[in-house]
Design a protein around this motif. Structure first.
Motif, PDB file in Angstrom:
ATOM      1  N   PHE A  10      -7.318  63.644  47.410  1.00 31.13           N
ATOM      2  CA  PHE A  10      -7.784  62.469  48.141  1.00 31.13           C
ATOM      3  C   PHE A  10      -6.804  61.301  48.148  1.00 31.13           C
ATOM      4  O   PHE A  10      -6.955  60.390  48.968  1.00 31.13           O
ATOM      5  N   SER A  11      -5.828  61.300  47.251  1.00 35.41           N
ATOM      6  CA  SER A  11      -4.867  60.188  47.220  1.00 35.41           C
ATOM      7  C   SER A  11      -4.106  60.065  48.529  1.00 35.41           C
ATOM      8  O   SER A  11      -3.788  58.949  48.979  1.00 35.41           O
ATOM      9  N   ALA A  12      -3.786  61.198  49.154  1.00 37.06           N
ATOM     10  CA  ALA A  12      -2.989  61.191  50.396  1.00 37.06           C
ATOM     11  C   ALA A  12      -3.847  61.044  51.646  1.00 37.06           C
ATOM     12  O   ALA A  12      -3.307  61.000  52.761  1.00 37.06           O
ATOM     13  N   ARG A  13      -5.151  60.955  51.488  1.00 35.33           N
ATOM     14  CA  ARG A  13      -6.047  60.887  52.653  1.00 35.33           C
ATOM     15  C   ARG A  13      -6.539  59.452  52.861  1.00 35.33           C
ATOM     16  O   ARG A  13      -6.967  58.785  51.917  1.00 35.33           O
ATOM     17  N   ALA A  14      -6.509  59.007  54.090  1.00 39.10           N
ATOM     18  CA  ALA A  14      -7.012  57.672  54.406  1.00 39.10           C
ATOM     19  C   ALA A  14      -8.535  57.645  54.359  1.00 39.10           C
ATOM     20  O   ALA A  14      -9.150  56.639  53.984  1.00 39.10           O
ATOM     21  N   GLU A  15      -9.141  58.763  54.733  1.00 38.68           N
ATOM     22  CA  GLU A  15     -10.602  58.851  54.724  1.00 38.68           C
ATOM     23  C   GLU A  15     -11.083  59.339  53.360  1.00 38.68           C
ATOM     24  O   GLU A  15     -10.676  60.399  52.891  1.00 38.68           O
ATOM     25  N   LYS A  16     -11.961  58.560  52.745  1.00 37.47           N
ATOM     26  CA  LYS A  16     -12.457  58.872  51.408  1.00 37.47           C
ATOM     27  C   LYS A  16     -13.892  59.406  51.483  1.00 37.47           C
ATOM     28  O   LYS A  16     -14.637  59.100  52.437  1.00 37.47           O
ATOM     29  N   PRO A  17     -14.319  60.185  50.494  1.00 40.45           N
ATOM     30  CA  PRO A  17     -15.680  60.744  50.532  1.00 40.45           C
ATOM     31  C   PRO A  17     -16.778  59.721  50.273  1.00 40.45           C
ATOM     32  O   PRO A  17     -17.934  59.949  50.614  1.00 40.45           O
ATOM     33  N   PHE A  18     -16.426  58.581  49.653  1.00 44.93           N
ATOM     34  CA  PHE A  18     -17.432  57.557  49.345  1.00 44.93           C
ATOM     35  C   PHE A  18     -16.918  56.196  49.781  1.00 44.93           C
ATOM     36  O   PHE A  18     -15.723  55.909  49.691  1.00 44.93           O
ATOM     37  N   SER A  19     -17.831  55.343  50.231  1.00 44.61           N
ATOM     38  CA  SER A  19     -17.452  53.971  50.585  1.00 44.61           C
ATOM     39  C   SER A  19     -17.472  53.065  49.363  1.00 44.61           C
ATOM     40  O   SER A  19     -16.692  52.114  49.271  1.00 44.61           O
ATOM     41  N   HIS A  20     -18.372  53.371  48.413  1.00 43.49           N
ATOM     42  CA  HIS A  20     -18.489  52.600  47.176  1.00 43.49           C
ATOM     43  C   HIS A  20     -18.815  53.556  46.030  1.00 43.49           C
ATOM     44  O   HIS A  20     -19.458  54.591  46.252  1.00 43.49           O
ATOM     45  N   PRO A  43      -9.642  51.480  49.094  1.00 48.73           N
ATOM     46  CA  PRO A  43      -9.215  50.220  48.477  1.00 48.73           C
ATOM     47  C   PRO A  43     -10.039  49.056  49.001  1.00 48.73           C
ATOM     48  O   PRO A  43     -10.509  49.066  50.136  1.00 48.73           O
ATOM     49  N   GLY A  44     -10.236  48.059  48.161  1.00 49.40           N
ATOM     50  CA  GLY A  44     -11.018  46.894  48.554  1.00 49.40           C
ATOM     51  C   GLY A  44     -11.511  46.164  47.328  1.00 49.40           C
ATOM     52  O   GLY A  44     -11.572  46.748  46.234  1.00 49.40           O
ATOM     53  N   PRO A  45     -11.901  44.910  47.470  1.00 52.02           N
ATOM     54  CA  PRO A  45     -12.286  44.109  46.303  1.00 52.02           C
ATOM     55  C   PRO A  45     -13.610  44.505  45.674  1.00 52.02           C
ATOM     56  O   PRO A  45     -13.857  44.227  44.515  1.00 52.02           O
ATOM     57  N   ASP A  46     -14.506  45.161  46.409  1.00 54.44           N
ATOM     58  CA  ASP A  46     -15.845  45.444  45.888  1.00 54.44           C
ATOM     59  C   ASP A  46     -16.259  46.902  46.057  1.00 54.44           C
ATOM     60  O   ASP A  46     -17.452  47.211  46.119  1.00 54.44           O
ATOM     61  N   THR A  47     -15.321  47.803  46.115  1.00 50.68           N
ATOM     62  CA  THR A  47     -15.680  49.208  46.339  1.00 50.68           C
ATOM     63  C   THR A  47     -15.964  49.962  45.040  1.00 50.68           C
ATOM     64  O   THR A  47     -16.621  50.994  45.056  1.00 50.68           O
TER      65      THR A  47
END
Length: 286
Positions: A10-20, A43-47
């Motif tokens: 998943f590190s190389a994928r822009a789409e992740k399995p979970f939003s949070h 990535p994000g401040p509240d994920t």
């Protein structure tokens, strides 16, 4: 290892399995697990949200979260209300740990000002002249609890390591009950008194708990102390042993008994400013 495979995928994928992602017991996360959580969440401040207690860290050596891309500095908060453990037990157990706990990245956890929402009896701290006397003392304590209306399945006995489980078994048998030996396998209590090592106490809760066999050479565990190479390693051993003792004691909701053979663990002095030593005469042989 599975954590590494998931991280690489998943590190190389822009789409992740979970939003949070919400993580409980975060103090016991290791490096592979934290890397994986970071990889499966965008990535994000509240994920990412973590809940944990540095005082209950017993499975992992401390490491830098910031170095792995998870920076919680200035974004953490210490919760101050305890809903599970009585004021008396929490207050005694808190003496085992420093008032301020700090992680590798310098994040402070201020343990001062914590309150419990209910009261209970003061913890009992007892030392015995020998193991047989302790076994009988814990058996009498179990009988007293049962007479007071505490169900057998609401009682737990914890020891430092597998070598002391025989004492817990003997105490349950002397009290006229059957033990449930805790393990990684889930099993219904069915009216049995739970026994296990302090590590297995993590995440559990009982109305009444005895942390027994806390002898001077068993807590902290002497073989760990003798294996250290330098002063910093010795400090780490003592710190983790204290945390382990703290975890075991705070599994008790209403009643806590802590016991050992005289001279008992040096941690007893921190748990209470003055505990009662049972004046039991040991018959001389011959």
């Amino acid at each position: 290892m599975i954590f590494g495979e998931v991280t690489r995928h998943f590190s190389a994928r822009a789409e992740k399995p979970f939003s949070h992602t919400i993580v409980d017991e975060a103090q016991d996360l290791g490096v592979p697990e934290l890397r994986m959580l970071s990889a499966i969440t965008p990535p994000g401040p509240d994920t990412l949200f973590f809940a944990g207690d540095l005082g209950q860290r017993i499975f992992q050596e401390p490491f830098s979260w910031k170095a792995l891309g998870v920076d919680i500095r200035g974004r953490s908060k210490t919760l101050k209300v305890n809903y599970r453990t009585s004021h008396q037990i929490r207050q005694a157990a808190d003496r085992l740990l420093p008032k301020m706990v700090q992680d590798v990245d310098g994040v402070d956890q201020d343990r001062r000002g914590t309150v419990s929402v209910f009261n209970g009896p003061e913890p009992e701290i007892r030392t015995f002249p020998n193991a047989d006397a302790e076994v009988q003392g814990i058996a009498d304590w179990i009988k007293m609890l049962i007479a007071d209306g505490v169900a057998a399945a609401e009682i737990g006995l914890f020891v430092r390591s597998n070598g002391e489980l025989a004492r817990a078994r003997s105490s349950v048998k002397a009290a006229g009950h059957t033990q449930l030996e805790l393990s990684e396998r889930l099993e219904e209590p069915q009216g049995r008194i739970a026994i296990g090592t302090m590590h297995l106490a993590k995440g559990l809760e009982y109305k009444a708990i005895a942390v027994m066999a806390c002898d001077d050479d068993l807590l902290p565990l002497q073989e760990r102390v003798e294996a250290v190479a330098d002063e910093s390693e010795l400090d780490e051993v003592y710190e983790t042993e204290r945390h382990l003792f703290y975890v075991a004691c705070t599994r008790a909701r209403d009643r806590l008994m802590v016991s050992g053979v005289d001279p008992a663990s040096e941690f007893f002095a921190d748990l209470s400013k003055g505990h009662r030593r049972d004046q039991v005469r040991v018959p001389k042989i011959g």
